[in-house]
Write an enzyme that holds these catalytic residues in place. Structure first.
Site, PDB file in Angstrom:
ATOM      1  CD  GLU B 127      85.150 -44.274 -46.630  1.00 47.79           C
ATOM      2  OE1 GLU B 127      84.527 -45.103 -47.338  1.00 47.79           O
ATOM      3  OE2 GLU B 127      85.458 -43.144 -47.043  1.00 47.79           O
ATOM      4  CG  HIS B 197      81.537 -32.579 -45.526  1.00 48.26           C
ATOM      5  ND1 HIS B 197      80.539 -32.584 -46.456  1.00 48.26           N
ATOM      6  CD2 HIS B 197      82.601 -33.188 -46.112  1.00 48.26           C
ATOM      7  CE1 HIS B 197      80.986 -33.150 -47.572  1.00 48.26           C
ATOM      8  NE2 HIS B 197      82.227 -33.532 -47.381  1.00 48.26           N
TER       9      HIS B 197
END
Lengths: 466, 381
Positions: B127, B197
């Site tokens: 990321e 999530h």
């Protein structure tokens, strides 16, 4: 009077340049690299790795095609053979990567075919830029010690890496620096006045007085403004190189960093992105022996930074950073190939940080004076280039004296001028946070303004531009 | 929702007995919601359960001012926005983990084939690299649209976002900027997302001047706001409520259009209390408002903040001046959540207009799990 201007080299590339990029495919050619473990392990045969390199350069799908009948591993993650004996790969498979140099310590060309044949005037320019940088460092370092500026970082000992690499680039190539690359900017023609303006954070500072000294930047000279966080520039440089590749304008990116910054996660990210996304970029590591006080043997266990290149599938070389011609040759060839082949190159320039890390550091706490003296007196990039010039009769004592006097005068003039300038307008605190000034920033600006009107006697408003 | 109802009751000065009534009413309503299949659910009962939500998405009224519309769910409206961008801006590139084949949430389906693998491509799984790379693309003058696969995984890129993207223009005195960077990330709770999530990290980024943070409530807003983020000359983070990817379906204009950033939208006018939310929670407070009207006769004004940073305090304050009461609800934990910022600003600006303490409605630590448990548990019953 030396004009500090952006110069292009008036000569072409070297046809006889035998370039020694330590790519995976080229590992065998390099003397001093222990390949025993590799050769014993059929799975890592260099020939196979060469095929991999060919694949990469051609930009073809790299995952090996599925071919079940053959008695070969089918794992998508690697192209290799099976072996039937247990053996770990030695960490020193890549070790003792040689240091490419053109000149010896006395400034003599070792292998004439490697001589970049740089004309006299340009070599003198190299020397003058290196020494001017040196003079500027001395004066700004002292001005910090006298409390005139808040902070400074000298470039002592690393002048060869700056000038050698900067000279090998095109002026349109984009530079992402770390913080100790003032020589690159100086070579490109950044005026002393603007160096000083930045360090003094006066109204002429292109960065509007918002960062600590040495955080230079120049849009005109394609030098991205320095930021304090380390290694953040590395993945950014890869992204910029990708965008340039798509522009197809024959531009490359160079990204400077130290061997300490190479430990950051961002360094890994940048290398891996540049390799997988085939970016025309030169990663230029200044391995100067220390990350503030941390020596290289506490920074990494492998063979420096160049050894990491093959792990990323990246062409790599180690050069003598105190040999400005070696740096020049390596950078020039890396640039040419990076653009021609759309792939990243890693250059590890071995050098030594003769100065303290910064004005906030005292390096006598962690290294000996003898060690520093060795590099300062016996293996200095400036003296090596001077030997080269002296041997050719390109530079004499008189010129040296005159130049020293002149360069000091140039720096002192810029320094005195910068000191007299006003500080940036206080309103500039609120601009450029966003492209537009948002309502809340507008409100804060008005609030500050009212405050300053009411309590102006407590603020040195006369030193600020109106 | 129960907390929101309690606040409304307190506001309306009701007795404890009526709280019980409202709560039971609330639960029955909640159950009824879950029994309804969400608009794009597969007809199989099993699929209905997985997609069952704690709210009912009400489609936007069809608008024709931007030309012909097409039925799209939220992920399709995102694809449509990206499609428009790639078509109109030859420098635009879209990248991230698994975006080449269409993305794990299908937001980039078909784009690589349509625009080429140099424009829509996978990156290594990293990321900080994705955001750093995106900054570089933008600094070089091209349009960078980076995808972080889940907002939960944006933290490795925190340094690149906070220290780099947000400060690029400022620190260089406007010599360099990465205003062409947009970071997209699926955000917020979803029935089965659980701990990693489901996060809603907007408040972390709200503390960082220099970036813009945007959360749409449905497909029409997703496309218009995303196109605004891409066009905006500041780095933007665009959080997409992942529970709405399939569950929310609108008639979305096919052509490019923009919804202004930093402008909240008043979805329903009211006189007694202002309810502020963003993203998925807008749909929850819409139901709460309907319930409050029905059970308590309380008239709620509903505001979708849309842009978290820089946020539209003017619209919210104007509303609170009128209603005298404010409730802010979000999915993220209440401590240090963005509701605290809204609350604090409104307290400063509207102190003399307030008739009740400002309420923030959220859980402090447990919301993600609770949503998961309650929605799935309700499904099972």
């Amino acid at each position: 009077m030396v004009e500090i201007e952006n110069r292009k080299l008036p000569f072409g590339g070297q046809s006889d340049l035998q370039f020694k990029m330590a790519a995976i495919g080229g590992l065998r050619r390099l003397c001093g690299i222990s390949l025993n473990a590799v050769c014993r392990n059929k799975g890592l045969k260099a020939s196979r790795l060469c095929q991999y390199r060919a694949f990469r350069i051609n930009g073809v799908v790299r995952q090996q095609p599925f071919d079940s009948p053959t008695e070969k591993p089918q794992f998508p993650g690697a192209s290799a053979d099976f072996v039937d004996h247990l053996e770990f790969i030695q960490p020193n498979v890549i070790s003792g990567i040689p240091v490419y140099r053109v000149m010896d310590r006395q400034g003599q060309i070792i292998n004439p075919s490697e001589d970049p044949q740089i004309p006299k005037e340009e070599v003198r320019n190299f020397y003058q830029k290196m020494t001017l940088l040196n003079t500027m460092d001395r004066i700004l370092y002292e001005s910090q010690r006298q409390g005139r500026i808040s902070f400074y970082m000298t470039n002592y000992g690393e002048e060869g890496t700056h000038i050698g690499s900067a000279a090998a680039l095109d002026s349109n190539d984009l530079v992402f620096g770390q913080y100790r690359e003032a020589g690159v900017l100086m070579y490109r023609g950044f005026p002393l006045d603007l160096f000083m303006a930045q360090c003094y954070a006066n109204m002429d500072d292109l960065g509007k007085g918002r960062q600590m000294p040495v955080h230079y930047g120049s849009k005109d000279l394609n030098f991205v403004t320095i930021s304090s966080p380390l290694a953040t520039q590395i993945p950014q440089a890869a992204g910029a190189a990708y965008a340039m590749k798509r522009e197809n304008t024959n531009r490359a990116v160079i990204c400077y960093f130290g061997e300490g910054a190479a430990s950051e996660g961002d360094a890994h990210a940048g290398f891996n992105f540049a390799a997988t996304l085939e970016c025309p970029i030169i990663f230029f590591c200044r391995n100067n022996g220390y990350a503030i006080s941390t020596p290289t043997n506490e920074q990494y266990r492998g063979d420096g930074i160049a050894a990491r290149g093959p792990g990323y599938g990246m062409m790599s070389i180690r050069v003598d950073g105190n040999d400005v011609f070696a740096v020049y040759n390596a950078t020039k060839e890396a640039r040419r190939r990076a653009i021609a082949e759309n792939q990243p190159f890693l250059i590890e320039a071995m050098t030594y940080r003769i100065g303290h890390h910064s004005t906030s550091d005292d390096s006598s706490a962690y290294r000996s004076v003898d060690e520093v003296n060795y590099w300062d007196k016996q293996d200095h990039p400036i003296s090596r280039l001077r030997h080269y010039m002296t041997a050719r009769g390109w530079w004499g004592e008189d010129e040296e004296r005159a130049w020293r006097k002149q360069s000091r005068k140039l720096v002192m003039e810029a320094f005195e001028k910068a000191e007299r300038r006003l500080k940036p307008r206080p309103e500039l605190l609120f601009t450029d946070v966003y492209q537009e000034v948002t309502p809340i920033l507008e409100k804060q600006k008005e609030s500050l303004w009212r405050h300053l009107q009411q309590y102006k006697e407590h603020y040195p408003l006369d030193v600020y531009d109106k | 929702m129960a907390a929101a109802a309690r606040f409304l009751l307190r506001t309306a000065g009701s007795s404890k007995a009526s709280i019980t009534n409202v709560n039971s009413g609330l639960h029955s309503k909640f159950g009824a919601t879950l029994l309804r299949a969400s608009p794009s659910c597969h007809p199989l009962a099993k699929t209905q359960k997985r997609h069952a939500a704690h709210f009912t998405f009400q489609p936007e009224p069809v608008q024709t001012k931007y030309g012909p519309t097409q039925k799209m769910n939220l992920f399709q409206s995102v694809t449509s926005a990206l499609d428009n961008t790639l078509a109109s801006d030859p420098t635009a590139v879209i990248f991230g983990e698994d975006v080449a084949f269409g993305g794990v949430f299908r937001c980039t389906v078909g784009l690589r084939d349509k625009y080429g693998k140099d424009r829509v491509f996978n990156t290594p799984l990293c990321e900080q690299g994705i955001v750093g790379f995106g900054i570089g693309v933008a600094v070089a003058g091209a349009t960078a649209i980076a995808e972080i696969q889940f907002a939960d995984y944006i933290y490795p890129a925190f340094d690149q976002i906070v220290n780099e993207a947000a400060k690029y223009r400022y620190r260089s005195g406007n010599l360099f900027d990465c205003g062409n960077l947009t970071i997209r990330a699926p955000w917020g709770c979803v029935g089965h997302g659980s701990l990693y999530h489901s996060q809603s990290p907007e408040a972390f980024f709200a503390h960082c001047p220099g970036i813009k943070v945007v959360v749409p409530r449905g497909p029409v807003q997703a496309k218009g706001l995303l196109l605004s983020c891409i066009a905006d000359q500041n780095p933007c983070i665009f959080f997409e409520p992942k529970i709405l990817y399939r569950a929310a379906v609108d008639q979305v204009p096919v052509e490019s259009y923009q919804i202004p950033l930093s402008e909240a939208e008043v979805l329903q006018e009211g006189s007694d209390v202002t309810l502020v939310a963003w993203g998925t929670q807008v749909h929850v407070i819409k139901e709460v408002a309907a319930m409050a009207q029905e059970k308590l006769g309380v008239s709620c004004e509903i505001i979708d903040l849309q842009t978290i940073l820089p946020w539209d305090s003017e619209t919210v304050c104007k509303s609170v001046v009128k209603t005298g009461r404010l409730l802010v609800s979000h999915e993220a934990p209440v401590t240090g959540g963005f509701a605290a910022e809204v609350s604090s600003t409104v307290q400063e600006e509207c102190f003399l207009n307030l008739e009740a303490p400002i309420a923030r409605v959220s859980d402090d630590q447990l919301l993600k799990c609770r949503i998961t448990w309650s929605s799935e548990a309700q499904c099972r019953h």
